[in-house]
Design a protein around this motif. Sequence first.
Motif, PDB file in Angstrom:
ATOM      1  N   UNK A  11      30.037  33.945  50.682  1.00 37.37           N
ATOM      2  CA  UNK A  11      29.591  33.190  49.505  1.00 37.37           C
ATOM      3  C   UNK A  11      30.630  33.220  48.396  1.00 37.37           C
ATOM      4  N   UNK A  12      30.460  32.303  47.486  1.00 39.39           N
ATOM      5  CA  UNK A  12      31.281  32.252  46.297  1.00 39.39           C
ATOM      6  C   UNK A  12      31.132  33.552  45.523  1.00 39.39           C
ATOM      7  N   UNK A  13      29.925  34.135  45.552  1.00 38.51           N
ATOM      8  CA  UNK A  13      29.666  35.398  44.863  1.00 38.51           C
ATOM      9  C   UNK A  13      30.438  36.548  45.526  1.00 38.51           C
ATOM     10  N   UNK A  14      30.533  36.529  46.877  1.00 39.99           N
ATOM     11  CA  UNK A  14      31.330  37.549  47.578  1.00 39.99           C
ATOM     12  C   UNK A  14      32.784  37.489  47.120  1.00 39.99           C
ATOM     13  N   UNK A  15      33.324  36.282  47.055  1.00 40.80           N
ATOM     14  CA  UNK A  15      34.718  36.112  46.640  1.00 40.80           C
ATOM     15  C   UNK A  15      34.878  36.520  45.174  1.00 40.80           C
ATOM     16  N   UNK A  16      33.908  36.169  44.330  1.00 44.90           N
ATOM     17  CA  UNK A  16      33.969  36.554  42.916  1.00 44.90           C
ATOM     18  C   UNK A  16      33.975  38.076  42.775  1.00 44.90           C
ATOM     19  N   UNK A  17      33.171  38.752  43.594  1.00 46.90           N
ATOM     20  CA  UNK A  17      33.117  40.215  43.552  1.00 46.90           C
ATOM     21  C   UNK A  17      34.467  40.810  43.980  1.00 46.90           C
ATOM     22  N   UNK A  18      35.041  40.297  45.062  1.00 46.29           N
ATOM     23  CA  UNK A  18      36.344  40.774  45.522  1.00 46.29           C
ATOM     24  C   UNK A  18      37.429  40.496  44.488  1.00 46.29           C
ATOM     25  N   UNK A  19      37.361  39.323  43.866  1.00 44.30           N
ATOM     26  CA  UNK A  19      38.343  38.977  42.836  1.00 44.30           C
ATOM     27  C   UNK A  19      38.235  39.936  41.658  1.00 44.30           C
ATOM     28  N   UNK A  20      37.017  40.284  41.284  1.00 41.72           N
ATOM     29  CA  UNK A  20      36.818  41.224  40.170  1.00 41.72           C
ATOM     30  C   UNK A  20      37.398  42.591  40.529  1.00 41.72           C
ATOM     31  N   UNK A  21      37.137  43.057  41.763  1.00 43.50           N
ATOM     32  CA  UNK A  21      37.680  44.349  42.200  1.00 43.50           C
ATOM     33  C   UNK A  21      39.205  44.345  42.200  1.00 43.50           C
ATOM     34  N   UNK A  22      39.782  43.189  42.552  1.00 44.29           N
ATOM     35  CA  UNK A  22      41.239  43.064  42.596  1.00 44.29           C
ATOM     36  C   UNK A  22      41.819  42.678  41.244  1.00 44.29           C
ATOM     37  N   UNK A  23      40.945  42.520  40.262  1.00 47.62           N
ATOM     38  CA  UNK A  23      41.336  42.128  38.911  1.00 47.62           C
ATOM     39  C   UNK A  23      42.062  40.785  38.906  1.00 47.62           C
ATOM     40  N   UNK A  24      41.501  39.832  39.664  1.00 47.16           N
ATOM     41  CA  UNK A  24      42.030  38.475  39.709  1.00 47.16           C
ATOM     42  C   UNK A  24      41.085  37.551  38.966  1.00 47.16           C
ATOM     43  N   UNK A  25      41.634  36.660  38.194  1.00 53.89           N
ATOM     44  CA  UNK A  25      40.812  35.676  37.495  1.00 53.89           C
ATOM     45  C   UNK A  25      40.909  34.366  38.267  1.00 53.89           C
ATOM     46  N   UNK A  26      39.788  33.930  38.841  1.00 56.46           N
ATOM     47  CA  UNK A  26      39.766  32.711  39.645  1.00 56.46           C
ATOM     48  C   UNK A  26      38.816  31.695  39.032  1.00 56.46           C
ATOM     49  N   UNK A  27      39.199  30.441  39.133  1.00 61.20           N
ATOM     50  CA  UNK A  27      38.324  29.370  38.634  1.00 61.20           C
ATOM     51  C   UNK A  27      37.186  29.158  39.633  1.00 61.20           C
ATOM     52  N   UNK A  28      36.178  28.400  39.222  1.00 64.12           N
ATOM     53  CA  UNK A  28      35.052  28.088  40.107  1.00 64.12           C
ATOM     54  C   UNK A  28      35.535  27.367  41.368  1.00 64.12           C
ATOM     55  N   UNK A  29      36.465  26.434  41.191  1.00 58.47           N
ATOM     56  CA  UNK A  29      37.007  25.710  42.343  1.00 58.47           C
ATOM     57  C   UNK A  29      37.737  26.652  43.289  1.00 58.47           C
ATOM     58  N   UNK A  30      38.510  27.588  42.737  1.00 55.22           N
ATOM     59  CA  UNK A  30      39.234  28.546  43.573  1.00 55.22           C
ATOM     60  C   UNK A  30      38.269  29.455  44.326  1.00 55.22           C
ATOM     61  N   UNK A  31      37.211  29.899  43.646  1.00 54.98           N
ATOM     62  CA  UNK A  31      36.232  30.760  44.308  1.00 54.98           C
ATOM     63  C   UNK A  31      35.638  30.071  45.536  1.00 54.98           C
ATOM     64  N   UNK A  32      35.233  28.814  45.374  1.00 57.85           N
ATOM     65  CA  UNK A  32      34.646  28.090  46.500  1.00 57.85           C
ATOM     66  C   UNK A  32      35.691  27.802  47.573  1.00 57.85           C
ATOM     67  N   UNK A  33      36.882  27.450  47.148  1.00 56.54           N
ATOM     68  CA  UNK A  33      37.956  27.161  48.096  1.00 56.54           C
ATOM     69  C   UNK A  33      38.280  28.391  48.941  1.00 56.54           C
ATOM     70  N   UNK A  34      38.382  29.552  48.292  1.00 55.62           N
ATOM     71  CA  UNK A  34      38.682  30.782  49.031  1.00 55.62           C
ATOM     72  C   UNK A  34      37.533  31.164  49.955  1.00 55.62           C
ATOM     73  N   UNK A  35      36.301  30.959  49.509  1.00 55.48           N
ATOM     74  CA  UNK A  35      35.146  31.242  50.378  1.00 55.48           C
ATOM     75  C   UNK A  35      35.219  30.371  51.631  1.00 55.48           C
ATOM     76  N   UNK A  36      35.532  29.093  51.458  1.00 58.85           N
ATOM     77  CA  UNK A  36      35.655  28.189  52.608  1.00 58.85           C
ATOM     78  C   UNK A  36      36.810  28.607  53.523  1.00 58.85           C
ATOM     79  N   UNK A  37      37.937  28.993  52.929  1.00 61.04           N
ATOM     80  CA  UNK A  37      39.091  29.402  53.730  1.00 61.04           C
ATOM     81  C   UNK A  37      38.798  30.671  54.523  1.00 61.04           C
ATOM     82  N   UNK A  38      38.109  31.629  53.900  1.00 62.33           N
ATOM     83  CA  UNK A  38      37.752  32.863  54.611  1.00 62.33           C
ATOM     84  C   UNK A  38      36.807  32.539  55.753  1.00 62.33           C
ATOM     85  N   UNK A  39      35.865  31.635  55.524  1.00 63.61           N
ATOM     86  CA  UNK A  39      34.967  31.211  56.600  1.00 63.61           C
ATOM     87  C   UNK A  39      35.751  30.592  57.758  1.00 63.61           C
ATOM     88  N   UNK A  40      36.737  29.766  57.443  1.00 70.23           N
ATOM     89  CA  UNK A  40      37.566  29.160  58.488  1.00 70.23           C
ATOM     90  C   UNK A  40      38.286  30.234  59.295  1.00 70.23           C
TER      91      UNK A  40
END
Length: 107
Positions: A11-40
């Motif tokens: 989920x987008x929330x999973x990616x947001x949580x990982x980004x927070x742990x890694x101290x990365x600031x991601x936009x909403x579009x990036x969060x969804x894009x990364x979630x889709x890429x991880x699913x792929x």
Amino acid sequence: MTRVMGMSEISRENVAHLAKLARLELSEDELQSYADQIDDIIEHVAAISKVDTEGVDPLSHPTQNVDGAVSVMREDVVMPVLTAEQALDQAPAVQDQRFQVPQILAD
């Protein structure tokens, strides 16, 4: 593993949580894009894990010699090299057996 459009396993929330742990600031579009890429990626790994490997011995690396397979690695062969004098004989400037070049940075 088929995914319905918009129904992400990661989920987008999973990616947001990982980004927070890694101290990365991601936009909403990036969060969804990364979630889709991880699913792929997960789908590709799942497809590979379904390949029948019965009778295939594991390798320590892709070029390992097994049952007469030819390694793509070349043999290490000692070859003659230039001496320092030969390498420097055409240099415009030499200092302490090294190529001398103009300084480009300040002290």
